[in-house]
Design an enzyme around this catalytic site. Structure first.
Site, short mmCIF file in Angstrom:
data_model
loop_
_atom_site.label_atom_id
_atom_site.label_comp_id
_atom_site.label_asym_id
_atom_site.label_seq_id
_atom_site.Cartn_x
_atom_site.Cartn_y
_atom_site.Cartn_z
CG ASP A 1 -3.14 4.57 0.73
OD1 ASP A 1 -3.34 4.49 -0.52
OD2 ASP A 1 -4.01 3.98 1.54
CG HIS A 2 0.72 6.42 4.80
ND1 HIS A 2 -0.05 7.29 5.07
CD2 HIS A 2 0.13 5.07 5.28
CE1 HIS A 2 -1.23 6.67 5.68
NE2 HIS A 2 -1.22 5.52 5.77
CG HIS B 1 -5.21 -1.37 9.74
ND1 HIS B 1 -5.69 -0.54 8.64
CD2 HIS B 1 -4.95 -0.78 10.82
CE1 HIS B 1 -5.74 0.88 9.39
NE2 HIS B 1 -5.17 0.55 10.44
CG ASN C 1 -1.91 1.15 1.29
OD1 ASN C 1 -1.31 2.26 1.24
ND2 ASN C 1 -2.92 0.95 1.71
CD GLU D 1 -7.16 -0.27 1.06
OE1 GLU D 1 -6.58 -1.10 1.42
OE2 GLU D 1 -7.09 0.76 1.81
N GLY E 1 1.14 -1.47 4.16
CA GLY E 1 1.52 -0.09 3.68
C GLY E 1 2.35 0.76 4.80
NE ARG F 1 -7.71 11.43 5.77
CZ ARG F 1 -8.26 10.78 6.80
NH1 ARG F 1 -7.49 10.04 7.69
NH2 ARG F 1 -9.58 11.14 7.31
NE ARG G 1 -9.09 8.57 4.63
CZ ARG G 1 -9.42 7.62 5.68
NH1 ARG G 1 -8.61 6.57 5.71
NH2 ARG G 1 -10.35 7.91 6.43
CB THR H 1 -16.88 -2.95 18.21
OG1 THR H 1 -17.17 -4.28 18.04
CG2 THR H 1 -18.19 -2.16 18.93
CD GLU I 1 -7.20 -6.11 3.23
OE1 GLU I 1 -7.31 -6.18 2.10
OE2 GLU I 1 -6.54 -5.50 4.04
CG HIS J 1 -8.45 4.27 1.44
ND1 HIS J 1 -8.55 4.06 2.69
CD2 HIS J 1 -9.67 4.40 0.88
CE1 HIS J 1 -9.61 4.41 3.01
NE2 HIS J 1 -10.47 4.78 1.86
N1 PXP Z 1 -5.86 -3.16 4.18
C1 PXP Z 1 -6.87 -2.23 4.26
C2 PXP Z 1 -8.33 -2.63 3.84
C3 PXP Z 1 -6.46 -0.89 4.47
O1 PXP Z 1 -7.56 0.16 4.67
C4 PXP Z 1 -5.39 -0.68 4.89
C5 PXP Z 1 -4.97 0.69 5.43
O2 PXP Z 1 -5.15 1.64 4.21
C6 PXP Z 1 -4.36 -1.68 4.84
C7 PXP Z 1 -4.68 -2.78 4.47
C8 PXP Z 1 -2.80 -1.28 5.17
O3 PXP Z 1 -2.69 -0.94 6.52
P1 PXP Z 1 -1.47 -0.39 6.93
O4 PXP Z 1 -0.85 0.90 6.09
O5 PXP Z 1 -1.40 -0.27 8.54
O6 PXP Z 1 -0.17 -1.50 6.85
#
Ligand code: PXP
Length: 254
Positions: A13-14, A198, A11, A74, A220, A53, A49, A105, A155, A47
């Site tokens: 994203d960051h 995650h 991932n 995503e 990610g 962001r 969003r 939750t 997932e 992802h």
């Molecule tokens: N899987 C999903 C569905 C997610 O939303 C994310 C975070 O965007 C990840 C995996 C990856 O999580 P992380 O960035 O904490 O590794």
């Protein structure tokens, strides 16, 4: 027969988070995605969003153009995102919660309460050939609902398990791992393909990679963070090594 290869989705994203901190174009998530691909990533996850962001619409467009490996897109279950997915037709879409009220939750999508809406939402995505995945907690009710609405993949949310490891809360870690273990087997028994992700790090990945039903991990934040210290390619190689080591010890369930 050997076990099918457990896929690693990276991932990115960051990378976009860092880029957006200053505006402009650097660092480029597409460059990171290509580098991840060369380092052995089996897929790229991004992802988009609602508030943009990190990943932007242009990033998704660029990823669709440049990637040789599949894109796992995503997105929240909104009309806007559905239109974007239908336009790009990524290999996979993973439906994730973005708002508090969409979450169980444990943090995954609340599928059970929204079955009808989600079933209608997913149908056109499936019709254009996207593999539909639902990001959910290790919760029997949510898995059954995901199955009923026609998802091919779930997932499992590993966030609570990873948090427990970071906090050295061994009781919670064991409870979360037991739930993930049981629910991965349950989902597989329904015919769902099981992914997980995650919060995974080098410290938490092995027991999850060792679950026989888990076919893909999406990772990610830790990999992008670790790339500051050792570079993206070595960071991915080490994650791959840990996954392979864990996988070598398990029996096939296919
Ligand atoms: N899987 C999903 C569905 C997610 O939303 C994310 C975070 O965007 C990840 C995996 C990856 O999580 P992380 O960035 O904490 O590794």
């Amino acid at each position: 027969m050997g076990l099918p290869h457990q896929r690693l989705g990276v991932n990115i994203d960051h990378v976009a988070t860092v880029r957006n901190a200053r505006g402009g174009a650097y660092p480029d998530p597409l460059r990171a995605a290509k580098m991840a691909e060369e380092a052995g990533a089996d897929g790229i996850t991004a992802h988009l969003r609602e508030d943009r962001r990190h990943i932007s619409d242009a990033d998704i467009e660029g990823l669709m153009e440049v990637l040789s490996v599949p894109l796992n897109f995503e997105m929240a279950a909104t009309e806007e995102m559905q239109k974007i997915a239908l336009r790009h037709k990524p290999h996979a879409v993973c439906i994730v919660p973005e708002k508090r009220e969409e979450r169980t939750t444990e943090g995954g999508l609340e599928v059970a309460r929204e079955e009808n809406r989600l079933a209608h939402f997913l149908a056109p995505l499936r019709d254009v050939g996207c593999r539909v995945s639902i990001f959910i907690a290790a919760d029997r009710r949510q898995i059954e609902a995901a199955h009923r609405i026609g998802a091919e993949v779930i997932e499992l949310h590993t966030g609570a398990y990873c948090d427990a490891i970071a906090e050295r809360d061994l009781v919670t870690r064991d409870r979360e791992l037991a739930a993930l273990t049981e629910m991965a087997a349950f989902a597989h028994s329904l015919g769902l393909e099981v992914h997980a992700g995650h919060g995974l790090t080098y410290d938490s990945v092995s027991p999850i990679a060792a679950l026989p039903e888990v076919r893909e991990l999406n990772i990610g934040h830790f990999l992008i963070g670790e790339s500051i210290f050792r570079g993206l390619t070595p960071a991915i190689h080490e994650m791959r090594r840990l996954m392979d080591e864990a996988c070598a010890q398990k029996e096939d369930v296919a």
